[in-house]
Enzyme design. Structure first.
Site, PDB file in Angstrom:
ATOM      1  CE  LYS A   9      -4.083  -2.039   2.188  1.00  0.00           C
ATOM      2  NZ  LYS A   9      -5.161  -1.793   3.170  1.00  0.00           N
ATOM      3  CE1 TYR A  49      -9.414  -2.883  -0.206  1.00  0.00           C
ATOM      4  CE2 TYR A  49      -8.537  -0.849  -1.133  1.00  0.00           C
ATOM      5  CZ  TYR A  49      -8.355  -2.031  -0.421  1.00  0.00           C
ATOM      6  OH  TYR A  49      -7.120  -2.338   0.081  1.00  0.00           O
ATOM      7  CG  PHE A  57     -13.684   1.333   6.447  1.00  0.00           C
ATOM      8  CD1 PHE A  57     -13.194   0.761   5.283  1.00  0.00           C
ATOM      9  CD2 PHE A  57     -14.407   0.538   7.330  1.00  0.00           C
ATOM     10  CE1 PHE A  57     -13.421  -0.569   4.985  1.00  0.00           C
ATOM     11  CE2 PHE A  57     -14.643  -0.804   7.041  1.00  0.00           C
ATOM     12  CZ  PHE A  57     -14.141  -1.352   5.860  1.00  0.00           C
ATOM     13  NE  ARG A  85      -7.253 -13.556   5.102  1.00  0.00           N
ATOM     14  CZ  ARG A  85      -7.832 -12.373   4.940  1.00  0.00           C
ATOM     15  NH1 ARG A  85      -7.622 -11.671   3.851  1.00  0.00           N
ATOM     16  NH2 ARG A  85      -8.617 -11.891   5.874  1.00  0.00           N
ATOM     17  NE  ARG A 102      -2.748  -6.076   6.617  1.00  0.00           N
ATOM     18  CZ  ARG A 102      -3.829  -6.755   6.259  1.00  0.00           C
ATOM     19  NH1 ARG A 102      -4.286  -7.726   7.036  1.00  0.00           N
ATOM     20  NH2 ARG A 102      -4.458  -6.462   5.143  1.00  0.00           N
ATOM     21  CG  ASN A 112      -3.877  -2.409   6.509  1.00  0.00           C
ATOM     22  OD1 ASN A 112      -3.700  -1.899   5.403  1.00  0.00           O
ATOM     23  ND2 ASN A 112      -4.827  -3.297   6.732  1.00  0.00           N
ATOM     24  CG  HIS A 115      -5.521  -6.009  -0.259  1.00  0.00           C
ATOM     25  ND1 HIS A 115      -6.713  -6.011   0.434  1.00  0.00           N
ATOM     26  CD2 HIS A 115      -5.710  -6.785  -1.350  1.00  0.00           C
ATOM     27  CE1 HIS A 115      -7.586  -6.756  -0.231  1.00  0.00           C
ATOM     28  NE2 HIS A 115      -7.003  -7.235  -1.325  1.00  0.00           N
ATOM     29  CD  GLU A 126      -8.929  -8.770  -3.827  1.00  0.00           C
ATOM     30  OE1 GLU A 126      -9.758  -8.385  -3.000  1.00  0.00           O
ATOM     31  OE2 GLU A 126      -7.777  -9.142  -3.509  1.00  0.00           O
TER      32      GLU A 126
END
Ligand code: CMP
Length: 137
Positions: A9, A49, A57, A85, A102, A112, A115, A126
């Site tokens: 990110k 998203y 948010f 993850r 993270r 964070n 992704h 995605e």
């Protein structure tokens, strides 16, 4: 073999953490099947998203994700979705385990650092959002 989408990110890119994150990815045994740096438009972030569009948010998240370049990757490994993850840690860096990406590189639930896709169907859509099939190794 399974594929997942990974994103470094804007916070992690601007902090100079691309290399450290790629090193973790390679050392964890993922094959990087695709990799690009892109600057998302606001509409591009909103499209990515879209499942979150009714969340409070959403506006901040999509502004942040379009605030600077990101690195998008298709990662390949056995159980790639779950393993990526685990390497990232919990969404909120404050809740993420010691040593996770993270925890190390994130500063808030929004900023964070990384992704990852959450299921095989989202991984497929995605990855297709950023890569054409012929672009993947
Ligand atoms: P990511 O894995 O990119 O998927 C959706 C993102 O929304 C998530 O990481 C967080 O950065 C963000 N997010 C999720 N929950 C919240 C929240 N409660 N407040 C702000 N951002 C959130």
């Amino acid at each position: 073999m399974e594929r997942t989408l990974a994103i470094v990110k804007p916070d992690a890119v601007s902090a100079g953490n691309i290399g450290k994150i790629l090193k973790e990815i390679e050392e964890a045994g993922f094959l990087i099947a695709g990799l690009r740096m892109v600057r998302l438009s606001k509409a591009g972030a909103e499209g990515f998203y879209a499942v979150h569009r009714d969340r409070p948010f959403f506006e901040n998240l999509t502004s942040f994700m379009s605030s600077g370049p990101v690195v998008v990757m298709a990662l390949e490994a056995e159980s790639a979705i779950g393993r990526w993850r685990t390497l990232m840690g919990a969404t909120d860096p404050a809740q993420a385990e010691e040593g996770t990406l993270r925890r190390r590189f994130g500063s808030s639930i929004e900023r964070n650092a990384t992704h990852g896709s959450d299921a095989p169907e989202t991984a497929a859509s995605e990855i297709a959002y950023f890569f054409r099939g012929v672009e993947l190794g």
